[in-house]
Design a protein around this motif. Structure first.
Motif, PDB file in Angstrom:
ATOM      1  N   TYR A 107     -14.802 -12.337 -78.282  1.00 55.73           N
ATOM      2  CA  TYR A 107     -13.758 -13.085 -78.983  1.00 55.73           C
ATOM      3  C   TYR A 107     -12.837 -12.178 -79.805  1.00 55.73           C
ATOM      4  O   TYR A 107     -11.906 -12.665 -80.439  1.00 55.73           O
ATOM      5  CB  TYR A 107     -14.400 -14.143 -79.882  1.00 55.73           C
ATOM      6  CG  TYR A 107     -15.131 -15.204 -79.090  1.00 55.73           C
ATOM      7  CD1 TYR A 107     -14.432 -16.270 -78.516  1.00 55.73           C
ATOM      8  CD2 TYR A 107     -16.504 -15.118 -78.870  1.00 55.73           C
ATOM      9  CE1 TYR A 107     -15.088 -17.237 -77.760  1.00 55.73           C
ATOM     10  CE2 TYR A 107     -17.170 -16.084 -78.119  1.00 55.73           C
ATOM     11  CZ  TYR A 107     -16.456 -17.124 -77.566  1.00 55.73           C
ATOM     12  OH  TYR A 107     -17.103 -18.075 -76.823  1.00 55.73           O
ATOM     13  N   LEU A 140     -11.326 -15.959 -87.457  1.00 54.61           N
ATOM     14  CA  LEU A 140     -12.502 -16.405 -86.717  1.00 54.61           C
ATOM     15  C   LEU A 140     -13.730 -16.489 -87.608  1.00 54.61           C
ATOM     16  O   LEU A 140     -13.974 -15.611 -88.444  1.00 54.61           O
ATOM     17  CB  LEU A 140     -12.807 -15.432 -85.577  1.00 54.61           C
ATOM     18  CG  LEU A 140     -11.807 -15.383 -84.425  1.00 54.61           C
ATOM     19  CD1 LEU A 140     -12.210 -14.288 -83.435  1.00 54.61           C
ATOM     20  CD2 LEU A 140     -11.713 -16.733 -83.716  1.00 54.61           C
ATOM     21  N   ARG A 197     -12.266 -21.195 -85.010  1.00 55.31           N
ATOM     22  CA  ARG A 197     -11.018 -20.594 -85.470  1.00 55.31           C
ATOM     23  C   ARG A 197     -10.385 -21.448 -86.556  1.00 55.31           C
ATOM     24  O   ARG A 197     -10.434 -22.673 -86.524  1.00 55.31           O
ATOM     25  CB  ARG A 197     -10.029 -20.433 -84.307  1.00 55.31           C
ATOM     26  CG  ARG A 197      -8.787 -19.609 -84.648  1.00 55.31           C
ATOM     27  CD  ARG A 197      -7.857 -19.465 -83.451  1.00 55.31           C
ATOM     28  NE  ARG A 197      -8.500 -18.819 -82.317  1.00 55.31           N
ATOM     29  CZ  ARG A 197      -8.611 -17.512 -82.175  1.00 55.31           C
ATOM     30  NH1 ARG A 197      -8.143 -16.696 -83.109  1.00 55.31           N
ATOM     31  NH2 ARG A 197      -9.198 -16.996 -81.105  1.00 55.31           N
TER      32      ARG A 197
END
Length: 232
Positions: A39, A142, A231
């Motif tokens: 990610y 994140l 997120r």
């Protein structure tokens, strides 16, 4: 919870010792970030990161070595002292502070990544911690987490197996009633204004290596430890 803080705080003196009861936590960094790294395709260099419930600094140092600009917050003063000392010995500039996850001493929106690993099942109000994490995350930032599902399997593995039989984890470190189901986690994320990214994954333990670390594998089975990303 206060009892958990005392249990882990008692390990502060020997936190980084190879034979420490906390050593198994350090060994989980590699499999955890095998999942999380996907990610962050640009890598960790220059990312401003907060590790919530940082303990004696295992994850904070792991990310600092990879180039992140890391802060850590931890309720136990003895663990923060240990983390600070080891960071200095390792030549790492990590900003450690004493504080509770429910009331963190940071301004709004200052971190691009917040990690919270093996923590939410140890706090009195995981929803409040997740809300605070949402507050300190920058837009687009994140949240990387793992926690333990509240199932019969997690009770057998984490409490009966690891605490009472193998004695890898200090007895009393976990309370099955404090484990967090994926549905509860989704509710905490939504209330904090965080949107799940991708699919959660399970992290299954498959025994121990000769050096004491766990054999692990990622799976779609979320019935014990599971990981996820959201997120802001």
């Amino acid at each position: 919870m206060a009892g958990d803080t005392e249990i882990f705080g008692d390990l502060a003196r020997d936190w980084w010792a190879p034979a420490s009861p906390a050593a198994s936590l350090r060994a989980l960094n590699r499999p955890r970030f095998a999942f999380f790294d996907r990610y962050l395709p640009a890598g960790w260099g220059g990312q401003r990161v907060l590790d919530v419930g940082c303990g004696g600094g295992f994850t904070a140092e792991y990310l600092a070595v990879r180039g992140a600009v890391v802060s850590g917050v931890e309720l136990s003063e003895s663990l923060v002292a240990t983390a600070r000392r080891h960071a200095v010995e390792s030549g790492l500039g990590i900003d450690y502070v004493v504080g509770a996850g429910e009331r963190m001493p940071f301004a709004d929106g200052v971190f691009m990544v917040v990690t919270c690993l093996d923590v939410l099942e140890h706090v009195a109000s995981p929803g409040e911690v997740v809300s605070e994490i949402g507050r300190v995350l920058a837009p687009g930032g994140l949240f990387l987490f793992d926690t333990i599902n509240r199932t019969w399997l997690s009770r057998a593995v984490m409490i009966w197996g690891l605490e009472r039989v193998l004695r890898i984890i200090p007895r009393g470190a976990h309370d099955w009633h404090d484990f967090v189901t994926p549905a509860e986690m989704a509710g905490y994320l939504g209330a904090a204004g965080l949107t799940p990214v991708g699919r959660m994954a399970g992290l299954m333990l498959g025994g121990r290596r000769r050096d004491g670390s766990f054999r692990t594998r990622l799976t779609r089975d979320l019935s014990c430890t599971y990981l996820g990303v959201a997120r802001r």
